[in-house]
Design a protein around this motif. Structure first.
Motif, PDB file in Angstrom:
ATOM      1  N   ILE A 163     -15.355  22.712  31.717  1.00 29.21           N
ATOM      2  CA  ILE A 163     -15.308  23.183  33.101  1.00 29.21           C
ATOM      3  C   ILE A 163     -15.211  24.702  33.145  1.00 29.21           C
ATOM      4  O   ILE A 163     -15.991  25.365  33.836  1.00 29.21           O
ATOM      5  CB  ILE A 163     -14.144  22.507  33.858  1.00 29.21           C
ATOM      6  N   VAL A 164     -14.280  25.280  32.389  1.00 27.43           N
ATOM      7  CA  VAL A 164     -14.136  26.740  32.443  1.00 27.43           C
ATOM      8  C   VAL A 164     -15.299  27.449  31.754  1.00 27.43           C
ATOM      9  O   VAL A 164     -15.686  28.549  32.154  1.00 27.43           O
ATOM     10  CB  VAL A 164     -12.772  27.236  31.914  1.00 27.43           C
ATOM     11  N   ALA A 165     -15.870  26.815  30.732  1.00 27.06           N
ATOM     12  CA  ALA A 165     -17.021  27.427  30.057  1.00 27.06           C
ATOM     13  C   ALA A 165     -18.207  27.538  31.011  1.00 27.06           C
ATOM     14  O   ALA A 165     -18.872  28.577  31.071  1.00 27.06           O
ATOM     15  CB  ALA A 165     -17.407  26.625  28.816  1.00 27.06           C
ATOM     16  N   GLN A 166     -18.464  26.490  31.779  1.00 27.19           N
ATOM     17  CA  GLN A 166     -19.560  26.535  32.751  1.00 27.19           C
ATOM     18  C   GLN A 166     -19.331  27.636  33.770  1.00 27.19           C
ATOM     19  O   GLN A 166     -20.237  28.384  34.115  1.00 27.19           O
ATOM     20  CB  GLN A 166     -19.702  25.180  33.452  1.00 27.19           C
ATOM     21  N   GLN A 167     -18.110  27.764  34.225  1.00 29.76           N
ATOM     22  CA  GLN A 167     -17.803  28.797  35.212  1.00 29.76           C
ATOM     23  C   GLN A 167     -17.998  30.195  34.636  1.00 29.76           C
ATOM     24  O   GLN A 167     -18.518  31.080  35.305  1.00 29.76           O
ATOM     25  CB  GLN A 167     -16.365  28.614  35.724  1.00 29.76           C
ATOM     26  N   GLY A 168     -17.612  30.375  33.392  1.00 24.31           N
ATOM     27  CA  GLY A 168     -17.799  31.675  32.750  1.00 24.31           C
ATOM     28  C   GLY A 168     -19.255  31.990  32.484  1.00 24.31           C
ATOM     29  O   GLY A 168     -19.739  33.082  32.802  1.00 24.31           O
ATOM     30  N   LEU A 169     -19.962  31.019  31.904  1.00 19.98           N
ATOM     31  CA  LEU A 169     -21.367  31.231  31.554  1.00 19.98           C
ATOM     32  C   LEU A 169     -22.249  31.450  32.780  1.00 19.98           C
ATOM     33  O   LEU A 169     -23.162  32.278  32.757  1.00 19.98           O
ATOM     34  CB  LEU A 169     -21.906  30.029  30.774  1.00 19.98           C
ATOM     35  N   VAL A 170     -21.993  30.700  33.823  1.00 18.69           N
ATOM     36  CA  VAL A 170     -22.873  30.732  34.988  1.00 18.69           C
ATOM     37  C   VAL A 170     -22.393  31.738  36.043  1.00 18.69           C
ATOM     38  O   VAL A 170     -23.168  32.546  36.522  1.00 18.69           O
ATOM     39  CB  VAL A 170     -23.043  29.325  35.593  1.00 18.69           C
TER      40      VAL A 170
ATOM     41  N   VAL B  54     -12.453  28.401  39.489  1.00 13.54           N
ATOM     42  CA  VAL B  54     -11.280  27.949  38.749  1.00 13.54           C
ATOM     43  C   VAL B  54     -10.305  29.114  38.643  1.00 13.54           C
ATOM     44  O   VAL B  54     -10.703  30.271  38.700  1.00 13.54           O
ATOM     45  CB  VAL B  54     -11.635  27.403  37.345  1.00 13.54           C
ATOM     46  N   THR B  55      -9.045  28.785  38.471  1.00 14.39           N
ATOM     47  CA  THR B  55      -8.026  29.831  38.396  1.00 14.39           C
ATOM     48  C   THR B  55      -8.082  30.553  37.054  1.00 14.39           C
ATOM     49  O   THR B  55      -8.598  30.022  36.061  1.00 14.39           O
ATOM     50  CB  THR B  55      -6.616  29.233  38.566  1.00 14.39           C
ATOM     51  N   GLU B  56      -7.504  31.739  37.038  1.00 13.27           N
ATOM     52  CA  GLU B  56      -7.399  32.497  35.793  1.00 13.27           C
ATOM     53  C   GLU B  56      -6.519  31.742  34.794  1.00 13.27           C
ATOM     54  O   GLU B  56      -6.785  31.743  33.596  1.00 13.27           O
ATOM     55  CB  GLU B  56      -6.831  33.894  36.069  1.00 13.27           C
ATOM     56  N   GLU B  57      -5.488  31.078  35.297  1.00  6.62           N
ATOM     57  CA  GLU B  57      -4.608  30.285  34.439  1.00  6.62           C
ATOM     58  C   GLU B  57      -5.395  29.162  33.758  1.00  6.62           C
ATOM     59  O   GLU B  57      -5.252  28.926  32.553  1.00  6.62           O
ATOM     60  CB  GLU B  57      -3.453  29.696  35.248  1.00  6.62           C
ATOM     61  N   MET B  58      -6.230  28.465  34.523  1.00  6.87           N
ATOM     62  CA  MET B  58      -7.036  27.399  33.934  1.00  6.87           C
ATOM     63  C   MET B  58      -8.004  27.977  32.908  1.00  6.87           C
ATOM     64  O   MET B  58      -8.172  27.421  31.821  1.00  6.87           O
ATOM     65  CB  MET B  58      -7.806  26.629  35.013  1.00  6.87           C
ATOM     66  N   THR B  59      -8.613  29.096  33.251  1.00  5.31           N
ATOM     67  CA  THR B  59      -9.535  29.745  32.318  1.00  5.31           C
ATOM     68  C   THR B  59      -8.828  30.076  31.012  1.00  5.31           C
ATOM     69  O   THR B  59      -9.348  29.794  29.926  1.00  5.31           O
ATOM     70  CB  THR B  59     -10.139  31.017  32.944  1.00  5.31           C
ATOM     71  N   ASN B  60      -7.663  30.662  31.091  1.00  4.32           N
ATOM     72  CA  ASN B  60      -6.924  31.032  29.880  1.00  4.32           C
ATOM     73  C   ASN B  60      -6.491  29.819  29.067  1.00  4.32           C
ATOM     74  O   ASN B  60      -6.448  29.875  27.836  1.00  4.32           O
ATOM     75  CB  ASN B  60      -5.713  31.891  30.241  1.00  4.32           C
ATOM     76  N   THR B  61      -6.200  28.726  29.735  1.00 10.01           N
ATOM     77  CA  THR B  61      -5.755  27.512  29.054  1.00 10.01           C
ATOM     78  C   THR B  61      -6.885  26.868  28.248  1.00 10.01           C
ATOM     79  O   THR B  61      -6.650  26.339  27.159  1.00 10.01           O
ATOM     80  CB  THR B  61      -5.198  26.498  30.074  1.00 10.01           C
TER      81      THR B  61
END
Length: 151
Positions: free
Chosen positions: A46-53, A63-70
């Motif tokens: 989930i966070v990878a898709q948000q980062g890549l796209v 997504v939250t920064e906390e979720m991204t870091n997790t």
């Protein structure tokens, strides 16, 4: 793009079916010889898709920064993922597909910061990132299918 989104949706249905087959304890178990678990892989895609796209397109993520870091690349599970967190991840599996489809159709993706993935794929556009995301998610589904043999 219809085929790309169809592949993505089908893959996410496989994720949901797999996740719903295990208890919270099993989702959090890191088998011997592994560095993560089923819950981490779910959050990671989930966070990878948000980062890549999104992030590489210069757009805010959903997504939250906390979720991204997790769950970001290079992270490992710390502590136990709660049932509430699993429920949120399950909701995001499909809501983020719909949001991405909507944003793509509305022309929100205008720029892209080129990026070379850890597996050597050079991404030069949002479209390439969306296509690569399907490959990335398929890899992690394979990892999860391997993990489940040991929980």
């Amino acid at each position: 793009m219809d085929a790309t989104f169809k592949i993505w949706e089908t893959n996410r249905k496989h994720y949901l079916k797999l996740i719903e087959s295990y208890s919270l304890e099993q989702l959090n178990k890191i088998p011997e010889g592994f560095s993560n678990n089923l819950a981490w892989n779910l959050g990671h895609i989930i966070v990878a898709q948000q980062g890549l796209v999104y992030r590489l397109s210069g757009l805010p993520t959903y997504v939250t920064e906390e979720m991204t870091n997790t769950y970001k690349n290079g992270s490992k599970p710390i502590g136990q993922t709660t049932q509430a967190e699993i429920d949120e991840l399950k909701t995001l599996l499909f809501s983020l597909i719909e949001k991405t489809k909507e944003d793509y159709a509305n022309g929100k993706f205008v720029t892209y910061t080129e990026y070379t993935t850890g597996t050597g794929f050079h991404l030069a556009s949002t479209l390439e990132a969306i296509n690569f995301n399907n490959y990335h998610e398929a890899l992690h589904l394979g990892f999860m299918m391997n993990i489940r043999k040991f929980i």
